[in-house]
Scaffold this active site. Structure first.
Site, PDB file in Angstrom:
ATOM      1  N   HIS A  70       1.830   5.207  -1.676  1.00 17.78           N
ATOM      2  CA  HIS A  70       1.506   6.416  -2.442  1.00 17.78           C
ATOM      3  C   HIS A  70       2.797   7.001  -2.999  1.00 17.78           C
ATOM      4  O   HIS A  70       3.654   7.443  -2.233  1.00 17.78           O
ATOM      5  CB  HIS A  70       0.825   7.458  -1.547  1.00 17.78           C
ATOM      6  CG  HIS A  70      -0.466   6.982  -0.966  1.00 17.78           C
ATOM      7  ND1 HIS A  70      -1.682   7.144  -1.611  1.00 17.78           N
ATOM      8  CD2 HIS A  70      -0.750   6.314   0.180  1.00 17.78           C
ATOM      9  CE1 HIS A  70      -2.645   6.602  -0.871  1.00 17.78           C
ATOM     10  NE2 HIS A  70      -2.103   6.099   0.213  1.00 17.78           N
ATOM     11  N   HIS A 112      -4.820  -0.759   5.575  1.00 14.69           N
ATOM     12  CA  HIS A 112      -4.295  -0.059   6.764  1.00 14.69           C
ATOM     13  C   HIS A 112      -5.216  -0.185   7.975  1.00 14.69           C
ATOM     14  O   HIS A 112      -5.739   0.815   8.478  1.00 14.69           O
ATOM     15  CB  HIS A 112      -3.980   1.406   6.458  1.00 14.69           C
ATOM     16  CG  HIS A 112      -5.003   2.145   5.620  1.00 14.69           C
ATOM     17  ND1 HIS A 112      -6.339   2.161   5.922  1.00 14.69           N
ATOM     18  CD2 HIS A 112      -4.876   2.880   4.491  1.00 14.69           C
ATOM     19  CE1 HIS A 112      -6.973   2.883   5.021  1.00 14.69           C
ATOM     20  NE2 HIS A 112      -6.102   3.328   4.139  1.00 14.69           N
ATOM     21  N   HIS A 163     -10.557   1.298   1.460  1.00 10.37           N
ATOM     22  CA  HIS A 163     -10.327   2.231   2.563  1.00 10.37           C
ATOM     23  C   HIS A 163     -11.590   2.180   3.418  1.00 10.37           C
ATOM     24  O   HIS A 163     -12.590   2.809   3.090  1.00 10.37           O
ATOM     25  CB  HIS A 163     -10.063   3.652   2.044  1.00 10.37           C
ATOM     26  CG  HIS A 163      -9.724   4.615   3.147  1.00 10.37           C
ATOM     27  ND1 HIS A 163      -8.502   5.237   3.245  1.00 10.37           N
ATOM     28  CD2 HIS A 163     -10.436   5.019   4.235  1.00 10.37           C
ATOM     29  CE1 HIS A 163      -8.490   5.998   4.341  1.00 10.37           C
ATOM     30  NE2 HIS A 163      -9.649   5.889   4.952  1.00 10.37           N
ATOM     31  N   HIS A 168       0.886  -1.183   0.000  1.00 14.46           N
ATOM     32  CA  HIS A 168       0.000   0.000   0.000  1.00 14.46           C
ATOM     33  C   HIS A 168       0.912   1.217   0.000  1.00 14.46           C
ATOM     34  O   HIS A 168       1.439   1.615   1.034  1.00 14.46           O
ATOM     35  CB  HIS A 168      -0.899   0.004   1.235  1.00 14.46           C
ATOM     36  CG  HIS A 168      -1.864   1.152   1.258  1.00 14.46           C
ATOM     37  ND1 HIS A 168      -3.219   0.992   1.457  1.00 14.46           N
ATOM     38  CD2 HIS A 168      -1.678   2.489   1.100  1.00 14.46           C
ATOM     39  CE1 HIS A 168      -3.812   2.174   1.430  1.00 14.46           C
ATOM     40  NE2 HIS A 168      -2.886   3.111   1.220  1.00 14.46           N
ATOM     41  N   LYS A 177      -8.956   0.007  -6.052  1.00 14.79           N
ATOM     42  CA  LYS A 177      -8.965   0.596  -4.719  1.00 14.79           C
ATOM     43  C   LYS A 177     -10.253   1.391  -4.553  1.00 14.79           C
ATOM     44  O   LYS A 177     -10.507   2.346  -5.292  1.00 14.79           O
ATOM     45  CB  LYS A 177      -7.744   1.521  -4.560  1.00 14.79           C
ATOM     46  CG  LYS A 177      -7.709   2.298  -3.252  1.00 14.79           C
ATOM     47  CD  LYS A 177      -7.480   1.409  -2.045  1.00 14.79           C
ATOM     48  CE  LYS A 177      -7.625   2.185  -0.745  1.00 14.79           C
ATOM     49  NZ  LYS A 177      -6.536   3.100  -0.483  1.00 14.79           N
ATOM     50  N   ASP A 192       1.446   2.451   3.580  1.00 20.31           N
ATOM     51  CA  ASP A 192       0.614   3.651   3.433  1.00 20.31           C
ATOM     52  C   ASP A 192       1.489   4.890   3.529  1.00 20.31           C
ATOM     53  O   ASP A 192       1.037   5.942   4.009  1.00 20.31           O
ATOM     54  CB  ASP A 192      -0.535   3.692   4.445  1.00 20.31           C
ATOM     55  CG  ASP A 192      -1.592   4.731   4.076  1.00 20.31           C
ATOM     56  OD1 ASP A 192      -1.599   5.195   2.919  1.00 20.31           O
ATOM     57  OD2 ASP A 192      -2.399   5.076   4.950  1.00 20.31           O
ATOM     58  N   ASN A 221      -4.783   7.397  -6.043  1.00 15.29           N
ATOM     59  CA  ASN A 221      -5.468   8.658  -5.684  1.00 15.29           C
ATOM     60  C   ASN A 221      -4.666   9.893  -6.104  1.00 15.29           C
ATOM     61  O   ASN A 221      -4.362  10.756  -5.301  1.00 15.29           O
ATOM     62  CB  ASN A 221      -5.821   8.690  -4.193  1.00 15.29           C
ATOM     63  CG  ASN A 221      -4.617   8.630  -3.276  1.00 15.29           C
ATOM     64  OD1 ASN A 221      -3.587   8.068  -3.632  1.00 15.29           O
ATOM     65  ND2 ASN A 221      -4.741   9.203  -2.083  1.00 15.29           N
ATOM     66  N   HIS A 278       3.571  14.291   1.820  1.00 21.25           N
ATOM     67  CA  HIS A 278       3.025  15.616   1.510  1.00 21.25           C
ATOM     68  C   HIS A 278       4.164  16.605   1.740  1.00 21.25           C
ATOM     69  O   HIS A 278       4.968  16.405   2.657  1.00 21.25           O
ATOM     70  CB  HIS A 278       1.860  15.967   2.456  1.00 21.25           C
ATOM     71  CG  HIS A 278       0.651  15.108   2.283  1.00 21.25           C
ATOM     72  ND1 HIS A 278      -0.307  15.335   1.314  1.00 21.25           N
ATOM     73  CD2 HIS A 278       0.233  14.010   2.957  1.00 21.25           C
ATOM     74  CE1 HIS A 278      -1.262  14.403   1.409  1.00 21.25           C
ATOM     75  NE2 HIS A 278      -0.952  13.594   2.386  1.00 21.25           N
ATOM     76  N   ARG A 312       2.628   9.381  -5.603  1.00 20.40           N
ATOM     77  CA  ARG A 312       2.310  10.696  -6.182  1.00 20.40           C
ATOM     78  C   ARG A 312       2.798  10.789  -7.633  1.00 20.40           C
ATOM     79  O   ARG A 312       2.993   9.789  -8.289  1.00 20.40           O
ATOM     80  CB  ARG A 312       2.900  11.835  -5.336  1.00 20.40           C
ATOM     81  CG  ARG A 312       2.699  11.710  -3.822  1.00 20.40           C
ATOM     82  CD  ARG A 312       1.247  11.640  -3.421  1.00 20.40           C
ATOM     83  NE  ARG A 312       1.079  11.839  -1.982  1.00 20.40           N
ATOM     84  CZ  ARG A 312       0.042  11.405  -1.297  1.00 20.40           C
ATOM     85  NH1 ARG A 312      -0.923  10.726  -1.875  1.00 20.40           N
ATOM     86  NH2 ARG A 312      -0.062  11.647  -0.011  1.00 20.40           N
TER      87      ARG A 312
HETATM   88  C1  NCD Z   1      -3.286   9.001   2.158  1.00 21.20           C
HETATM   89  C2  NCD Z   1      -2.784  10.047   1.134  1.00 21.20           C
HETATM   90  O1  NCD Z   1      -2.245  11.077   1.552  1.00 21.20           O
HETATM   91  O2  NCD Z   1      -2.890   9.792  -0.059  1.00 21.20           O
HETATM   92  N1  NCD Z   1      -3.358   9.633   3.439  1.00 21.20           N
HETATM   93  C3  NCD Z   1      -3.341   8.991   4.635  1.00 21.20           C
HETATM   94  O3  NCD Z   1      -3.490   9.649   5.666  1.00 21.20           O
HETATM   95  N2  NCD Z   1      -3.157   7.692   4.729  1.00 21.20           N
HETATM   96  C4  NCD Z   1      -4.590   8.461   1.696  1.00 21.20           C
HETATM   97  C5  NCD Z   1      -5.036   7.230   2.451  1.00 21.20           C
HETATM   98  O4  NCD Z   1      -4.498   6.152   2.286  1.00 21.20           O
HETATM   99  O5  NCD Z   1      -5.986   7.354   3.244  1.00 21.20           O
HETATM  100 ZN    ZN Z   2      -3.146   5.065   1.607  1.00 18.31          ZN
END
Ligand code: NCD
Ligand code: ZN
Length: 335
Positions: A14, A168, A134, A12, A95, A240, A40, A244, A16
């Protein structure tokens, strides 16, 4: 003291896009053999060309390492069976996000009604596509995951051949579902094995530990640790890791997400070692996922060593978990 892991997987993740992708993707690729990439983006990855182009950008950003991006498609309840059949050649999973529940999930599903979801879920079940969820309602923040358990039960009973991953998980109620339904599985993050709500808001507010689902109670953390440390065959590691930029974390209106991918294996080694459970780590970070997803990752050998590792205060403009702190284990070599 060393401990060797083979082909670790982050189920899992991210990564970006654009500049952030260039910053974070190589960090995952350095120590992981592959990862399940979350869709996402803005806009979400919901077409086959979108999947293939995103996968190509990830491959380019990680071209110096052996790393296989396993792709997912953003779930929509109006996909046709023909589309899903084509998609199944390129993605492992879809997802599903309830609309608005987390970062960039505005286009998610408006209703979790089984009958509304049935055409897509039946087609996925027939095609062997995995459903990653989710699982949070829009109720009180500490109860959102617990309230979603009924929905997991409805989905698991209505589609007994569909593999459903509770993403998660953070509560003892979700852990209990693993042994109740054959087709329910879960990913567990590093941070939910380590922190509770106390660490986020119990003292000074820690924006870099703020995430969805929010970290819960001590008894929830214990339940997660119980299944992770024994590498229960239905759980797998999914960081996860959700980067950011600092400007979106240290501000009024902090974005949800903890950035862990570059320190995850070191911190997992420390945690499993502390609990005399290093023998289970291979299954937790790779073998269980291989069995659940019927997937053989590219070979990678990661040698971890019990030598202190000072975590940088940032990677580009992203602050990792344990920034400026020292972990007990480091990565000695990767080949
Ligand atoms: C994730 C994200 O920033 O894309 N944020 C998070 O708090 N885990 C999205 C997600 O998995 O909920
Ligand atoms: Zn996530």
């Amino acid at each position: 003291m060393t401990h060797t892991l083979y082909s670790p997987l982050d189920m899992h993740l991210h990564l970006r896009d654009s500049a952030m992708l260039q910053t974070v993707a190589p960090l995952s690729a350095q120590s992981f053999s592959g990862g399940l990439i979350m869709p996402n983006l803005v806009p979400p990855v919901s077409t086959i060309s979108g999947v293939l182009e995103y996968q190509q950008r990830i491959k380019e950003a990680t071209k110096n390492e052996t790393f296989e991006p396993l792709m997912t498609l953003f779930f929509r309840s109006d996909y046709t069976r023909e589309f899903l059949q084509q998609a199944s050649l390129h993605v492992k999973a879809l997802k599903l996000y309830p609309s608005g529940i987390t970062t960039n999930s505005e286009g998610g599903v408006a209703s979790m009604d089984v009958e509304v979801l049935r055409p897509v879920l039946q087609a996925m079940s027939d095609l062997g596509l995995v459903l990653c969820v989710h699982g949070e309602t829009n109720g009180f923040v500490m109860d959102r995951e617990k309230e979603f358990c009924n929905i997991y039960e409805d989905l698991a009973s209505a589609f007994p051949k569909l593999k459903i991953i509770m993403e998660h998980i953070t509560t003892c109620e979700s852990v209990a579902l693993l042994d109740k339904y054959e087709n329910l599985y879960a990913t567990i993050t590093l941070h939910h094995l380590l922190i509770t709500l106390d660490d986020v808001v119990g003292g000074m507010l820690k924006p870099h530990l703020f995430c969805k689902p929010i970290a819960k109670r001590y008894e929830d953390k214990e339940a997660l640790l119980h299944v992770a440390l024994q590498a229960h065959p239905k759980v797998m590691f999914g960081s996860d890791s959700a980067p950011h930029p600092i400007s979106k974390k240290e501000c009024c209106g902090c974005a949800a997400g903890v950035f862990t991918s570059p320190i995850a294996l070191q911190a997992l080694a420390e945690l499993f070692d502390k609990h005399n459970a290093l023998a289970s780590l291979q299954s937790f970070v790779s073998n269980n996922a291989q069995a659940i997803y019927a997937y053989t990752p590219p070979f990678k050998e990661v040698v971890l060593v019990k030598v202190p590792y000072r975590v940088p205060n940032s990677y580009g403009d992203v602050v990792p978990m344990f920034a400026d702190e020292t972990l007990a284990w480091s990565i000695q070599s990767v080949r």
